[in-house]
Design a protein around this motif. Structure first.
Motif, PDB file in Angstrom:
ATOM      1  N   CYS A 202     112.923 -48.634 -11.857  1.00  0.00           N
ATOM      2  CA  CYS A 202     112.341 -48.318 -10.528  1.00  0.00           C
ATOM      3  C   CYS A 202     110.778 -47.257 -11.128  1.00  0.00           C
ATOM      4  O   CYS A 202     110.427 -46.613 -10.000  1.00  0.00           O
ATOM      5  N   LYS A 221     107.295 -40.697  -9.105  1.00  0.00           N
ATOM      6  CA  LYS A 221     107.646 -41.604  -7.399  1.00  0.00           C
ATOM      7  C   LYS A 221     108.264 -42.114  -7.860  1.00  0.00           C
ATOM      8  O   LYS A 221     108.025 -42.852  -9.513  1.00  0.00           O
ATOM      9  N   ASN A 223     109.699 -46.328  -8.109  1.00  0.00           N
ATOM     10  CA  ASN A 223     109.122 -48.099  -6.754  1.00  0.00           C
ATOM     11  C   ASN A 223     110.392 -48.944  -6.581  1.00  0.00           C
ATOM     12  O   ASN A 223     111.520 -49.031  -7.525  1.00  0.00           O
TER      13      ASN A 223
END
Ligand code: EPZ
Length: 431
Positions: A202, A221, A223
């Motif tokens: 991720c 962040k 994903n």
């Protein structure tokens, strides 16, 4: 009340396919809460712990959808609340890991003290202390942990014990922290490595999983990705022991030998042939007697605590005296009183069960005390003379989906129903 009815004595033969790991699934599901977007998980088992965690997800506003029997799509783009429902969290242990996930992503979260198998005190102090070291302010009110943090900050965490849950929880929380986190004396189970692989897929930056030092460089962040859950090494061990205790010959497909090595080596020591064939393991009975063995549980790569109960069932029929020493939990021998109802001779002294092998077990009415203790009773019932009835199946359903159909496929005389009549008219020998 639903029961499982078993008429023992049939050697199990044939082959079965192992499904996804409960413990791997639950950790990765908690990690999906870090990811805005739709994450696709394959090989997900439909046991009650997974279904319960999905209920918690729905309560907090995370959308989840089964795309096929074992493929789960989880969309954690947004949540409507970061307060998990107390009555659902208290049904299982792994639900606690959503605290760190929600906290590191949204800055606030409230999750109750978790439930899980009654095998010891099972505090969460390593989890909470680690979250505090990452900068969270943690308070406990009426059994609910409330966390607040602006943004977690990487730090050096040394665990007092290589706790699997605390390692998973803190890996998840540190993934979005600012800076580097090192978790020292961490757990090294295959599920820890797979969780790191999922998080890295991720976009996380995690190294060292599978060793005693894990380094997590926080990122801004994560994903969505597609990912596959590990085969359940504990189910592999359970069905291997079912083959062994019945004097059978079973091919277990989709089994990662390296994840089950300690159990398979002990099974060889007990006198069984264990053949590794690619991603399959064959367990074959080659001698009339079961050798007594001595087991001492310890964190991975030692003998897994989750397999001591099921292995003990086999040892009740060994040709001599065996011992099982449990070093991870302080009271994981409650199942022995149920095995004694089947004729087992077991004497628990502190953290060690002394098992004097008997010639035969005889069927009786027994109750699951916890998840793996329940599996031990099923295994023993497969070898016991006559009818064994097992109740309190809610424990078993937490981690074994399709157990009756799998064992039936191997030739076992086993049914599940509300009473003997409705259990498909199971042929019952004179008891
Ligand atoms: C996971 O539980 C598994 N559960 C357990 O499997 C397994 O027995 C255990 O790891 C050990 O391998 C799941 O993955 C859902 P721990 P967890 O933290 O994380 C103490 C099964 O049958 N401890 O490694 O809760 C704790 O009391 C289940 O599938 C603290 O003192 O286990 C225990 O004595 C049963 N403080 C020891 O550490 C803490 O904060 C190991 O626990 C955390 C743990």
């Amino acid at each position: 009340m639903e029961k499982i009815f078993i008429v023992g004595g049939t050697p199990l033969t044939g082959e079965i396919e192992i499904g996804g790991s409960k413990n791997d699934t639950l950790a990765i599901m908690a990690a999906t809460l870090l990811v805005p977007g739709v994450t696709l998980l394959r090989n997900v088992p439909r046991n009650s712990d997974v279904l319960n965690l999905l209920e918690i997800f729905r309560h907090i506003g995370v959308h989840a959808q089964w795309r096929s029997d074992n493929c789960l799509a989880i969309d954690a783009s947004t949540v409507k609340t970061t307060e998990a429902p107390l009555e659902l969290v208290q049904k299982m242990r792994a639900s606690f890991n959503i605290l760190g996930a929600l906290l590191t992503r949204f800055g606030t979260a409230a999750v109750a003290m978790p439930g899980g198998c009654d095998i010891g005190a099972r505090p969460v102090n390593f989890h909470v202390r680690g979250l505090e070291q990452l900068g969270a302010v943690m308070t406990l009110e009426h059994g609910v942990y409330q966390g607040e943090v602006k943004r977690m900050t990487g730090t050096h965490i040394a665990l007092d014990f290589p706790s699997a849950g605390a390692t998973q929880h803190l890996m998840i929380a540190a993934s979005l922290a600012k800076g580097r986190t090192v978790i020292e004396n961490c757990a090294a189970e295959p599920e820890i490595v797979n969780l790191a692989d999922f998080l890295n897929a991720c976009g996380a930056d995690i190294t060292g999983a599978g060793t005693a030092f894990i380094t997590i460089n926080g990122v801004e962040k994560l994903n969505p990705c597609e990912f596959r859950v590990l085969p359940d090494r504990l189910q592999v061990g359970t069905y291997a022991l079912a083959a062994a205790i019945t004097g059978g010959d079973v091919m277990i497909r989709n089994a990662v030998y390296d994840h089950c090595r300690p159990v398979m080596m002990k099974l060889e020591e007990a006198g069984f042939l264990v053949l590794r064939e690619g991603n399959n393991i064959r367990v074959k009975t080659t001698q009339p007697k079961i050798n007594p063995v001595h087991i001492r549980t310890s964190p991975h790569p030692g003998f897994p605590t989750d397999m001591q109960q099921v292995f003990a069932a086999l040892l009740t029929l060994a040709d001599g005296v065996s011992t099982v020493t449990e070093t991870v939990y302080e009271s994981r021998f409650r199942y022995t009183t149920e095995l004694q109802k089947l004729g087992a001779e077991i004497n628990v002294e502190g953290r060690t069960a002394i098992i004097t092998g008997v010639k035969r077990l005889s069927g009786a009415n027994v109750s699951c005390t916890d998840l793996r203790g329940g599996a031990a009773l099923i295994i023993a019932g497969l070898a016991a003379d006559g009818l064994t009835q097992v109740d309190e199946l809610r424990h078993l359903d937490r981690g074994y989906d399709e157990m009756v159909s799998k064992l039936t496929g191997l030739g076992a005389h086993i049914e599940r129903g509300t009473d003997r009549i409705s259990a498909g008219g199971l042929r019952v020998c004179s008891v």
